[in-house]
Write a protein that holds these residues in place. Sequence first.
Motif, PDB file in Angstrom:
ATOM      1  N   PRO A 106      40.440 -36.274  79.744  1.00 23.31           N
ATOM      2  CA  PRO A 106      40.887 -34.864  79.735  1.00 23.31           C
ATOM      3  C   PRO A 106      41.252 -34.453  81.079  1.00 23.31           C
ATOM      4  O   PRO A 106      40.898 -34.749  82.120  1.00 23.31           O
ATOM      5  CB  PRO A 106      39.251 -34.292  79.605  1.00 23.31           C
ATOM      6  N   TYR A 107      42.619 -33.601  81.114  1.00 23.06           N
ATOM      7  CA  TYR A 107      43.091 -33.518  82.370  1.00 23.06           C
ATOM      8  C   TYR A 107      42.078 -32.012  82.843  1.00 23.06           C
ATOM      9  O   TYR A 107      42.211 -32.071  83.921  1.00 23.06           O
ATOM     10  CB  TYR A 107      44.361 -32.528  81.952  1.00 23.06           C
ATOM     11  N   LEU A 108      41.389 -31.322  82.063  1.00 24.61           N
ATOM     12  CA  LEU A 108      40.286 -30.579  82.822  1.00 24.61           C
ATOM     13  C   LEU A 108      39.437 -31.099  83.439  1.00 24.61           C
ATOM     14  O   LEU A 108      38.882 -30.388  84.598  1.00 24.61           O
ATOM     15  CB  LEU A 108      39.775 -29.794  81.566  1.00 24.61           C
ATOM     16  N   ALA A 109      39.127 -32.368  83.584  1.00 20.63           N
ATOM     17  CA  ALA A 109      38.300 -33.128  84.423  1.00 20.63           C
ATOM     18  C   ALA A 109      38.842 -33.291  85.828  1.00 20.63           C
ATOM     19  O   ALA A 109      37.827 -33.112  86.959  1.00 20.63           O
ATOM     20  CB  ALA A 109      37.990 -34.635  84.073  1.00 20.63           C
ATOM     21  N   ARG A 110      39.987 -32.673  86.067  1.00 18.18           N
ATOM     22  CA  ARG A 110      40.705 -32.734  87.428  1.00 18.18           C
ATOM     23  C   ARG A 110      40.516 -31.378  88.055  1.00 18.18           C
ATOM     24  O   ARG A 110      40.963 -31.308  89.039  1.00 18.18           O
ATOM     25  CB  ARG A 110      42.092 -33.141  87.536  1.00 18.18           C
ATOM     26  N   ARG A 111      39.845 -30.402  87.216  1.00 19.06           N
ATOM     27  CA  ARG A 111      39.602 -29.096  87.792  1.00 19.06           C
ATOM     28  C   ARG A 111      40.599 -28.442  88.201  1.00 19.06           C
ATOM     29  O   ARG A 111      40.910 -27.887  89.392  1.00 19.06           O
ATOM     30  CB  ARG A 111      38.596 -29.295  88.764  1.00 19.06           C
ATOM     31  N   PRO A 112      41.746 -28.479  87.596  1.00 15.77           N
ATOM     32  CA  PRO A 112      43.108 -27.365  88.038  1.00 15.77           C
ATOM     33  C   PRO A 112      43.008 -26.181  87.989  1.00 15.77           C
ATOM     34  O   PRO A 112      41.913 -25.600  87.132  1.00 15.77           O
ATOM     35  CB  PRO A 112      44.204 -27.902  86.928  1.00 15.77           C
ATOM     36  N   LYS A 113      43.580 -25.351  88.719  1.00 14.08           N
ATOM     37  CA  LYS A 113      43.317 -24.091  88.794  1.00 14.08           C
ATOM     38  C   LYS A 113      44.699 -23.233  87.586  1.00 14.08           C
ATOM     39  O   LYS A 113      45.572 -23.484  87.919  1.00 14.08           O
ATOM     40  CB  LYS A 113      43.666 -23.312  90.136  1.00 14.08           C
TER      41      LYS A 113
ATOM     42  N   MET B 249      49.802 -34.648  75.513  1.00 15.58           N
ATOM     43  CA  MET B 249      49.519 -35.649  76.344  1.00 15.58           C
ATOM     44  C   MET B 249      50.483 -35.843  77.651  1.00 15.58           C
ATOM     45  O   MET B 249      51.673 -35.671  77.079  1.00 15.58           O
ATOM     46  CB  MET B 249      49.095 -37.061  75.667  1.00 15.58           C
ATOM     47  N   VAL B 250      50.011 -36.400  78.683  1.00 13.27           N
ATOM     48  CA  VAL B 250      50.836 -36.550  79.743  1.00 13.27           C
ATOM     49  C   VAL B 250      50.230 -37.852  80.566  1.00 13.27           C
ATOM     50  O   VAL B 250      49.191 -38.419  80.568  1.00 13.27           O
ATOM     51  CB  VAL B 250      50.937 -35.622  80.781  1.00 13.27           C
ATOM     52  N   GLN B 251      51.309 -38.734  80.932  1.00 14.45           N
ATOM     53  CA  GLN B 251      50.855 -39.815  81.741  1.00 14.45           C
ATOM     54  C   GLN B 251      50.745 -39.571  83.236  1.00 14.45           C
ATOM     55  O   GLN B 251      51.865 -39.160  83.935  1.00 14.45           O
ATOM     56  CB  GLN B 251      52.336 -40.751  81.415  1.00 14.45           C
ATOM     57  N   LEU B 252      49.705 -39.834  83.802  1.00 14.29           N
ATOM     58  CA  LEU B 252      49.328 -39.365  85.140  1.00 14.29           C
ATOM     59  C   LEU B 252      48.796 -40.937  85.750  1.00 14.29           C
ATOM     60  O   LEU B 252      47.805 -41.366  85.345  1.00 14.29           O
ATOM     61  CB  LEU B 252      48.303 -38.605  85.235  1.00 14.29           C
ATOM     62  N   GLY B 253      49.872 -41.772  86.438  1.00  9.97           N
ATOM     63  CA  GLY B 253      49.383 -43.006  86.891  1.00  9.97           C
ATOM     64  C   GLY B 253      49.412 -43.968  85.931  1.00  9.97           C
ATOM     65  O   GLY B 253      50.260 -44.039  84.959  1.00  9.97           O
ATOM     66  N   LYS B 254      48.236 -44.655  85.815  1.00 12.21           N
ATOM     67  CA  LYS B 254      48.088 -45.680  84.542  1.00 12.21           C
ATOM     68  C   LYS B 254      47.227 -45.032  83.488  1.00 12.21           C
ATOM     69  O   LYS B 254      47.085 -45.944  82.624  1.00 12.21           O
ATOM     70  CB  LYS B 254      47.331 -46.827  85.224  1.00 12.21           C
ATOM     71  N   THR B 255      46.991 -43.883  83.500  1.00  7.29           N
ATOM     72  CA  THR B 255      46.080 -43.465  82.486  1.00  7.29           C
ATOM     73  C   THR B 255      46.786 -42.092  81.602  1.00  7.29           C
ATOM     74  O   THR B 255      47.638 -41.682  82.383  1.00  7.29           O
ATOM     75  CB  THR B 255      44.468 -42.956  82.927  1.00  7.29           C
ATOM     76  N   VAL B 256      46.360 -42.384  80.606  1.00  8.46           N
ATOM     77  CA  VAL B 256      46.923 -41.045  79.744  1.00  8.46           C
ATOM     78  C   VAL B 256      45.910 -39.811  79.592  1.00  8.46           C
ATOM     79  O   VAL B 256      44.760 -40.232  79.317  1.00  8.46           O
ATOM     80  CB  VAL B 256      47.143 -41.462  78.200  1.00  8.46           C
ATOM     81  N   HIS B 257      46.569 -38.729  79.822  1.00 12.04           N
ATOM     82  CA  HIS B 257      45.552 -37.371  79.744  1.00 12.04           C
ATOM     83  C   HIS B 257      45.964 -36.708  78.860  1.00 12.04           C
ATOM     84  O   HIS B 257      47.185 -36.532  78.391  1.00 12.04           O
ATOM     85  CB  HIS B 257      45.593 -36.766  81.289  1.00 12.04           C
ATOM     86  N   TYR B 258      45.003 -35.773  78.170  1.00 12.88           N
ATOM     87  CA  TYR B 258      45.450 -34.635  77.024  1.00 12.88           C
ATOM     88  C   TYR B 258      45.298 -33.375  78.113  1.00 12.88           C
ATOM     89  O   TYR B 258      44.140 -33.194  78.611  1.00 12.88           O
ATOM     90  CB  TYR B 258      44.644 -34.731  76.058  1.00 12.88           C
ATOM     91  N   LEU B 259      46.174 -32.520  77.907  1.00 10.91           N
ATOM     92  CA  LEU B 259      46.037 -31.202  78.546  1.00 10.91           C
ATOM     93  C   LEU B 259      44.964 -30.493  77.563  1.00 10.91           C
ATOM     94  O   LEU B 259      44.738 -30.827  76.504  1.00 10.91           O
ATOM     95  CB  LEU B 259      47.517 -30.554  78.366  1.00 10.91           C
TER      96      LEU B 259
END
Length: 539
Positions: free
Chosen positions: A50-57, A204-214
């Motif tokens: 989950p991309y939300l785990a990165r706590r974006p604003k 989904m987006v690729q961030l480094g080696k992992t795939v995240h879903y927005l």
Amino acid sequence: MLSRSSFTSLVVGVFAVYVAHTCWVMYGIVYTRPCPAAAADGAAGGGVWPYLARRPKLQLSVYTTTRSSIGAESNIDLVLNVEDFDIESKFERTVNVSVPKKTRNNGTLYAFVFLHHAGILPWHDGKQVHIVSPLTTYMVPKPEEINLLTGESATQQIEAEKQTNALDEPVSHWRSRLTLNVMVEDFVFDGSSLPADVHRYMKMVQLGKTVHYLPILFIDQLSNRVKDLMVINRSTTELPLTVSYDKISLGKLRFWIHMQDAVYSLQQFGFSEKDADEVKGIFVDTNLYFLALTFFVAAFHLLFDFLAFKNDISFWKKKRSMIGMSTKAVLWRCFSTVVIFLFLLDEQTSLLVLIPAGIGAVIELWKVKKALKMTIRWQGLRPKFQFGAYNDSEKKTEEYDAQAMKYLSYLLYPLCIGGAGYSLLNVKYKSWYSWLINSFVNGVYAFGFLFMLPQLFVNYKMKSVAHLPWKAFTYKAFNTFIDDIFAFIITMPTSHRLACFRDDVVFLVYLYQRWLYPVDKSRVNEYGESYEEKSKKKS
């Protein structure tokens, strides 16, 4: 060839398998298997994180436009902007939306909802998610009700443009509510087996080696109810829009997606907006646990409906004598069932109620044909009706029946005529036909139980209830008590709701008579035979 008991057992078995299969499918919808190979530190392993785990604003923006797709910020209007958007906090805000001329002329207006990084325009943000929803729909407006004697309407001023529209012509309506949800669980999906229902909402987006879903953004279409719709007139320039937001769990999100798809399928099969709205109300207006109970109740209602119809048809198909049966009660039940069906049709009631009522009306018409021993012969295109003769025992039953109806008529007819006159003077209706059907159905609902009295009177005079179809009665009784529950769940006229409880009282009286009059083996049964006669034939 299957016997009746084995056929009933087969139906019950199929029903049990259907319920078990449905429970398994529902479990598969609510429970999603997480990625087993995902490492706790976020390393690769086939998981989608989950991309939300990165706590974006984040920022929430709602735009309106007459186009179903946009590529830039031209020809769009910003109606709501939540800069410091907190996905955990619910809110509800009402804004005024400008209605373009194209929309006022039966055009469509769309809402584009963007969830993007704060301080960046949506179309400049590569990690934004958005969803589109029409703010307008087409529906036939409800006919206006007037006083049939004075012509006075509920709204004194009728717009000229409404007068030019035919009542059966759909017009543009405004959806005054927009309900938004974001799935907030930090759930790691298995990349090799993503659920198909959620997958179409994922970006989904690729961030480094992992795939995240927005963030998964969802518009709750089930909350769009007919009662919230507003007719769009050519003079309307602004309309209110209530935007509400709440977080949603993954299980409820998947369940809601399936329910929305089911409602959409119903509309594709010909269900109107109002019919689909009744189904929406079952999901939206009830607690999820109560909703699960409603499913089981509805399933058993369907089973008992089938068994009641089957046994009722089987009883009347084999019936050769009307001894102990009130012909007047059969005629009245047929008349009342047909009137109720026409009333529900006039009120545009949900198909969930209308279809069983229509099937019941057809069966009651067929029972009248059997009760009157009627045969129809065609002479070219003109039908000729012939009626069979009654034997002495049947004539005795008819005497009891006529005696009961004589006393009832002194009470029933003045009440029905008085009620019809009162409603004509004080209640507004769409047409004279609507008043006539409502007058009939009010008499059926208010005093219909009185027409059950002739059968009770015949039972009392003959000191027997052996001639009644008790199997069908039993299944109908179960359905009556189930109807008591549905009376508070499905939208229906108040008089129809009260009639459900009236039927409870009638059945309890029949049960008392069954206890009061024990089985007499020398008395003929519903097929014109007695137990003693059967024993003599066997010997």
